[in-house]
Design a protein around this motif. Structure first.
Motif, PDB file in Angstrom:
ATOM      1  N   VAL A  34       0.728  -0.916  -0.322  1.00 27.24           N
ATOM      2  CA  VAL A  34      -0.155  -0.564   0.230  1.00 27.24           C
ATOM      3  C   VAL A  34       0.822   0.959   0.081  1.00 27.24           C
ATOM      4  CG1 VAL A  34      -1.412   1.354   1.507  1.00 27.24           C
ATOM      5  CG2 VAL A  34      -1.745  -0.929   1.250  1.00 27.24           C
ATOM      6  N   THR A  35       0.808   2.261  -0.924  1.00 30.70           N
ATOM      7  CA  THR A  35       1.806   3.515  -0.694  1.00 30.70           C
ATOM      8  C   THR A  35       0.611   5.290  -0.933  1.00 30.70           C
ATOM      9  OG1 THR A  35       3.099   2.517  -1.945  1.00 30.70           O
ATOM     10  CG2 THR A  35       3.304   4.418  -1.906  1.00 30.70           C
ATOM     11  N   ASP A  36       0.719   5.610   0.300  1.00 32.08           N
ATOM     12  CA  ASP A  36      -0.209   6.630   0.180  1.00 32.08           C
ATOM     13  C   ASP A  36       0.575   7.707   0.626  1.00 32.08           C
ATOM     14  OD1 ASP A  36      -3.757   6.845   0.447  1.00 32.08           O
ATOM     15  OD2 ASP A  36      -2.370   8.289   2.153  1.00 32.08           O
ATOM     16  N   PRO A  37      -0.029   8.542   0.853  1.00 35.08           N
ATOM     17  CA  PRO A  37       0.906   9.414   0.802  1.00 35.08           C
ATOM     18  C   PRO A  37       0.381  10.590   2.497  1.00 35.08           C
ATOM     19  CG  PRO A  37      -0.870  10.999  -0.674  1.00 35.08           C
ATOM     20  CD  PRO A  37      -0.632   9.274  -0.845  1.00 35.08           C
ATOM     21  N   ARG A  38      -0.565   9.658   3.183  1.00 31.55           N
ATOM     22  CA  ARG A  38      -1.680   9.945   4.669  1.00 31.55           C
ATOM     23  C   ARG A  38      -0.377   8.969   5.301  1.00 31.55           C
ATOM     24  NH1 ARG A  38      -6.977   9.065   3.759  1.00 31.55           N
ATOM     25  NH2 ARG A  38      -6.672   7.575   2.318  1.00 31.55           N
ATOM     26  N   ILE A  39       0.248   7.833   4.748  1.00 33.27           N
ATOM     27  CA  ILE A  39       0.743   6.782   5.493  1.00 33.27           C
ATOM     28  C   ILE A  39       2.162   7.542   5.964  1.00 33.27           C
ATOM     29  CG2 ILE A  39       2.407   4.622   5.702  1.00 33.27           C
ATOM     30  CD1 ILE A  39      -0.202   3.528   3.834  1.00 33.27           C
ATOM     31  N   ARG A  40       3.094   7.722   7.054  1.00 32.12           N
ATOM     32  CA  ARG A  40       4.178   8.384   7.861  1.00 32.12           C
ATOM     33  C   ARG A  40       5.053   7.728   7.511  1.00 32.12           C
ATOM     34  NH1 ARG A  40       1.408  11.981  12.403  1.00 32.12           N
ATOM     35  NH2 ARG A  40      -0.050  13.379  11.066  1.00 32.12           N
ATOM     36  N   HIS A  41       5.003   6.478   7.608  1.00 25.29           N
ATOM     37  CA  HIS A  41       6.440   5.909   8.279  1.00 25.29           C
ATOM     38  C   HIS A  41       6.245   4.512   7.688  1.00 25.29           C
ATOM     39  CE1 HIS A  41       8.459   8.314  10.027  1.00 25.29           C
ATOM     40  NE2 HIS A  41       7.238   8.849  11.359  1.00 25.29           N
ATOM     41  N   GLU A 152       1.882   7.515  14.481  1.00 26.25           N
ATOM     42  CA  GLU A 152       2.659   8.427  14.132  1.00 26.25           C
ATOM     43  C   GLU A 152       3.729   7.028  13.222  1.00 26.25           C
ATOM     44  OE1 GLU A 152       1.952   4.253  16.573  1.00 26.25           O
ATOM     45  OE2 GLU A 152       1.740   6.206  16.648  1.00 26.25           O
ATOM     46  N   LEU A 153       2.392   6.396  13.089  1.00 26.61           N
ATOM     47  CA  LEU A 153       2.344   6.251  10.901  1.00 26.61           C
ATOM     48  C   LEU A 153       1.355   6.856  10.554  1.00 26.61           C
ATOM     49  CD1 LEU A 153       2.517   1.637  12.770  1.00 26.61           C
ATOM     50  CD2 LEU A 153       4.499   3.369  12.174  1.00 26.61           C
ATOM     51  N   GLY A 154      -0.040   7.094  10.335  1.00 30.64           N
ATOM     52  CA  GLY A 154      -0.415   7.361   9.579  1.00 30.64           C
ATOM     53  C   GLY A 154      -2.033   6.842   9.722  1.00 30.64           C
ATOM     54  N   LEU A 155      -1.952   5.740  10.311  1.00 32.74           N
ATOM     55  CA  LEU A 155      -2.904   4.631  10.203  1.00 32.74           C
ATOM     56  C   LEU A 155      -3.789   4.930  11.198  1.00 32.74           C
ATOM     57  CD1 LEU A 155      -0.685   1.508   9.630  1.00 32.74           C
ATOM     58  CD2 LEU A 155      -1.977   3.177   8.005  1.00 32.74           C
ATOM     59  N   ASP A 212     -10.028   3.130   3.212  1.00 29.10           N
ATOM     60  CA  ASP A 212      -9.089   2.356   2.663  1.00 29.10           C
ATOM     61  C   ASP A 212      -9.029   1.486   2.317  1.00 29.10           C
ATOM     62  OD1 ASP A 212      -8.888   5.283   1.973  1.00 29.10           O
ATOM     63  OD2 ASP A 212      -7.985   5.719   4.007  1.00 29.10           O
ATOM     64  N   LEU A 213      -8.097   0.682   3.017  1.00 23.40           N
ATOM     65  CA  LEU A 213      -8.016  -1.230   3.128  1.00 23.40           C
ATOM     66  C   LEU A 213      -8.971  -1.942   3.824  1.00 23.40           C
ATOM     67  CD1 LEU A 213      -6.038  -2.662   2.134  1.00 23.40           C
ATOM     68  CD2 LEU A 213      -4.386  -2.848   3.749  1.00 23.40           C
ATOM     69  N   PHE A 282       3.111  -1.225   4.452  1.00 22.40           N
ATOM     70  CA  PHE A 282       2.739   0.158   4.213  1.00 22.40           C
ATOM     71  C   PHE A 282       3.074   0.547   3.584  1.00 22.40           C
ATOM     72  CE2 PHE A 282      -0.172  -2.085   7.040  1.00 22.40           C
ATOM     73  CZ  PHE A 282      -2.052  -1.920   6.438  1.00 22.40           C
ATOM     74  N   ARG A 283       3.661   1.569   2.633  1.00 18.05           N
ATOM     75  CA  ARG A 283       4.700   2.747   2.419  1.00 18.05           C
ATOM     76  C   ARG A 283       3.788   4.444   1.934  1.00 18.05           C
ATOM     77  NH1 ARG A 283       7.059  -0.896   4.158  1.00 18.05           N
ATOM     78  NH2 ARG A 283       7.895  -2.032   2.438  1.00 18.05           N
TER      79      ARG A 283
END
Length: 286
Positions: A34-41, A152-155, A212-213, A282-283
């Motif tokens: 998964v690639t998304d701009p909201r994911i931080r790490h 911290e992960l954006g999840l 989203d997922l 997650f990326r």
């Protein structure tokens, strides 16, 4: 000619028996990124579903070794680690969870089997209370129509438990658009939303809610899969060649990873349909 036909039939039957024994006792690893701009790490999860007390080796040593080799940051569970039956043991699921909890955070959503234990206590006795108590001792609090935020992960990770009416056989009950917001509140658009939802039949509703997922199970890959075509044959709702049988599905920008699960119960075999352990990466968007 009759002898030749009989020989061919016997050979096919033996080959199918070998495939059944082989596939019922093995699992494969599948991956999704998964690639998304909201994911931080960058982070990695392993998805478990539909184990149904199955053990791969003594105390699931094969399964544990494979999970550890993937080096996940956390474990996601989409339900049915156990089997709802008065004589079924709780220990296989609890032993696995206890060992996993020593090394990883665990986010656990119920399947219909965990739900059934609680809602039909007259039939299952104290099994639900025993399981809940054991999970608490291990340090696991199931996501019962709740969520955890991992800023911290954006999840955001949600776990939904839909009414047992939505598991009825032969036809899927219509799910009103206000049903999921009533159970879960509204998904935030500021974080990447992961929904652990055992029943995949309502993927369209999960997507409309804001998942989203979506991570699901329940169908066991259709028990048997047709060679070359690859379709699952039968769902627990007795749908033949169900639309959602296993793999990756999409509704616009929303994705569902549907695991074929790791075990079975009523029909205790798999044919051309090994168990699955999914790895989700997650990326951040580069």
């Amino acid at each position: 000619m009759t002898d030749i036909i009989l020989t061919i039939i016997v050979m096919i039957a033996l080959a199918l028996l070998w495939v059944m024994l082989y596939d019922t006792n093995r699992f494969v690893v599948r991956c999704h990124k998964v690639t998304d701009p909201r994911i931080r790490h960058r982070c990695r999860a392993v998805l478990l579903t539909d184990l149904h007390n199955k053990c791969y080796g003594k105390e699931n040593e094969r399964l544990l070794a494979t999970i550890r080799s993937q080096e996940p940051d956390f474990i996601l569970i989409a339900g049915d680690l156990l089997t709802a039956h008065p004589k079924a043991p709780l220990q296989p699921a609890l032993q696995l969870l206890e060992k996993l909890a020593e090394a990883y955070p665990i986010y656990y959503a119920n399947g219909n089997h965990e739900q059934r234990l609680r809602e039909a206590s007259r039939y299952y006795g104290k099994m639900a209370k025993q399981y809940k108590k054991a999970l608490k001792r291990i340090g696991i609090e199931p996501l019962l129509n709740g969520h955890v935020s991992l800023p911290e992960l954006g999840l955001n990770i949600y776990g939904v438990e839909i009414d047992m009416e939505y598991y009825k056989r032969f036809h899927a009950r219509k799910m009103p658009p206000e049903y999921l917001p009533h159970l879960l509140g509204q998904a935030s658009a500021d974080a990447y939303t992961v929904l652990l939802a055992h029943n995949p039949d309502y993927f369209s509703q999960y997507a409309a809610w804001g998942a989203d997922l979506t991570l699901s199970g329940h169908v066991h890959g259709g028990v048997a899969r047709v060679p070359f075509w690859g379709k699952g044959v039968l769902s627990p709702s007795w749908h033949v060649f169900p639309k959602y049988d296993g793999g990756i599905f999409r509704e616009k920008e929303s994705v569902m990873v549907l695991s074929r699960g790791l075990g079975s119960h009523t029909i205790p075999v798999r044919v051309f349909n090994p168990g699955e352990l999914w790895v989700i990466d997650f990326r951040p968007e580069e």
